[in-house]
Design a protein around this motif. Structure first.
Motif, mmCIF file in Angstrom:
data_model
loop_
_atom_site.group_PDB
_atom_site.id
_atom_site.type_symbol
_atom_site.label_atom_id
_atom_site.label_comp_id
_atom_site.label_asym_id
_atom_site.label_seq_id
_atom_site.Cartn_x
_atom_site.Cartn_y
_atom_site.Cartn_z
ATOM 1 N N ALA A 195 34.589 41.423 40.527
ATOM 2 C CA ALA A 195 35.423 42.549 40.971
ATOM 3 C C ALA A 195 34.576 43.674 41.564
ATOM 4 O O ALA A 195 33.451 43.918 41.134
ATOM 5 N N SER A 218 47.261 42.984 34.280
ATOM 6 C CA SER A 218 48.206 42.238 35.114
ATOM 7 C C SER A 218 47.549 41.070 35.855
ATOM 8 O O SER A 218 48.187 40.428 36.692
ATOM 9 N N HIS A 219 46.284 40.790 35.545
ATOM 10 C CA HIS A 219 45.567 39.725 36.249
ATOM 11 C C HIS A 219 46.185 38.369 35.911
ATOM 12 O O HIS A 219 46.493 38.081 34.751
ATOM 13 N N LEU A 230 38.381 34.036 33.902
ATOM 14 C CA LEU A 230 38.617 35.477 33.858
ATOM 15 C C LEU A 230 37.290 36.242 33.834
ATOM 16 O O LEU A 230 37.132 37.258 34.512
ATOM 17 N N SER A 233 44.719 46.751 36.284
ATOM 18 C CA SER A 233 44.616 45.516 37.067
ATOM 19 C C SER A 233 44.238 44.332 36.180
ATOM 20 O O SER A 233 44.655 43.196 36.437
ATOM 21 N N LEU A 234 43.459 44.594 35.128
ATOM 22 C CA LEU A 234 43.091 43.516 34.200
ATOM 23 C C LEU A 234 44.314 43.056 33.417
ATOM 24 O O LEU A 234 44.532 41.853 33.236
ATOM 25 N N ALA A 255 35.963 36.300 37.283
ATOM 26 C CA ALA A 255 36.732 37.200 38.124
ATOM 27 C C ALA A 255 36.388 38.657 37.860
ATOM 28 O O ALA A 255 36.288 39.467 38.791
ATOM 29 N N MET A 256 36.166 38.994 36.591
ATOM 30 C CA MET A 256 35.815 40.378 36.238
ATOM 31 C C MET A 256 34.420 40.718 36.717
ATOM 32 O O MET A 256 34.142 41.874 37.082
ATOM 33 N N GLU A 260 37.948 49.081 34.641
ATOM 34 C CA GLU A 260 37.755 48.612 36.005
ATOM 35 C C GLU A 260 37.029 49.639 36.869
ATOM 36 O O GLU A 260 36.376 49.287 37.852
ATOM 37 N N HIS A 298 44.982 35.386 35.545
ATOM 38 C CA HIS A 298 44.265 34.615 34.524
ATOM 39 C C HIS A 298 44.556 35.168 33.129
ATOM 40 O O HIS A 298 44.707 34.403 32.164
#
Length: 281
Positions: A281, A212-213, A274, A209-210, A277-278, A179, A215
């Motif tokens: 970010a 616990s994401h 996902l 953070s990924l 979303a990534m 991240e 998605h």
């Protein structure tokens, strides 16, 4: 990966294993790993103990040489600890440094060829980087190296330049995929466009953070995998070879089990969510 075995879908990373290197590499390969990543850099790697592990595995009949993907690196003087014995004479030319380093690697590993050798990072100048790469190319011509690449390269323009200058194809890029650099999508895209295998490190530890994401948690629940397994599986779906350096056998087995997990496909809606979303970010 045309003139040797295909790169495994996951590689065992040996950085910072120190005196436990042999034990942990043997454990990983007995569990099922078939690729190992090291470097001729005493500061962070015990390449010699990787070699000891390989000789143990060969002698015990666990694997044959042709069944193992062995990858090492040339580390420039900027990445070495001068207080430790160096694998080359730092006062010599770049060409001689690379040559000496590679000969040290062959001796450390106890092999006649290496599947992949990568520059641990670009050198201080383009001219030095190309000189190092050209030297590695000469060993490809002799059959002692099968594939070349570069690590820790985060400047898209520099990677495109190296691709254009290379006589032997840039076949591997190994970068932090986490991240902190937005998962390195610019470099990843160049690799996909040029048929370069992208290898990731810091894949799990660098992306809390990924893991616990929402998605990703939903994917883990749907497919009966841990969040960590989902990340490794997504890497494989997205044509990324992750490095796993776990010293815990249970985690080693979990990482290997990912390859047999079926159903998670690149273009399913939940994976696309996902992915989007990534990228946002």
């Amino acid at each position: 990966m045309s003139n040797s075995m295909v790169m495994p879908k996951i590689m065992y990373g040996t950085a910072w294993k120190k005196e436990r290197t042999t034990e942990l590499v043997v454990q990983a390969f007995k569990a099922g790993f078939r690729g190992v990543d090291t470097a001729c850099q005493p500061k962070h790697y015990r390449e010699d103990l990787v070699g000891k592990a390989l000789q143990t595995l060969f002698a015990e009949g666990v694997v044959k040489r042709e069944e193992v993907y062995v990858q090492t690196k040339f580390t420039s003087i900027d990445g070495q600890d001068r207080s430790q014995p160096l694998p080359y004479d730092p006062k010599s030319s770049i060409t001689d440094q690379v040559t000496q380093s590679f000969q040290t690697s062959l001796s450390n590993l106890g092999v006649e060829y290496v599947d992949s050798v990568i520059l641990h990072s670009p050198l201080r100048t383009k001219e030095q980087t190309l000189a190092a790469y050209r030297t590695l190319e000469s060993f490809v011509e002799k059959g002692q190296i099968h594939h070349l690449g570069v690590s820790n390269i985060y400047d898209p323009a520099l990677l495109i330049w190296l691709i254009g200058e290379a006589r032997v194809k840039v076949g591997v890029v190994q970068n932090r995929w986490y991240e902190g650099n937005g998962w390195d999508w610019d470099i990843y895209d160049i690799c996909q466009a040029n048929d370069i295998r992208y290898q990731s490190f810091w894949t799990l530890t660098g992306s809390p953070s990924l893991l616990s994401h929402p998605h990703l948690i939903a994917l883990a629940s749907k497919y009966g995998l841990t969040p960590e397994q989902i990340v490794y599986k997504l890497c494989q779906v997205w044509n990324i070879t992750p490095l796993c350096g776990s010293s815990t056998l249970a985690h080693v087995n979990e990482a290997l089990a990912v390859e047999g997990a079926t159903g998670l496909l690149k273009d399913t809606p939940e994976v696309r969510q996902l992915w989007d979303a990534m990228h946002a970010a």
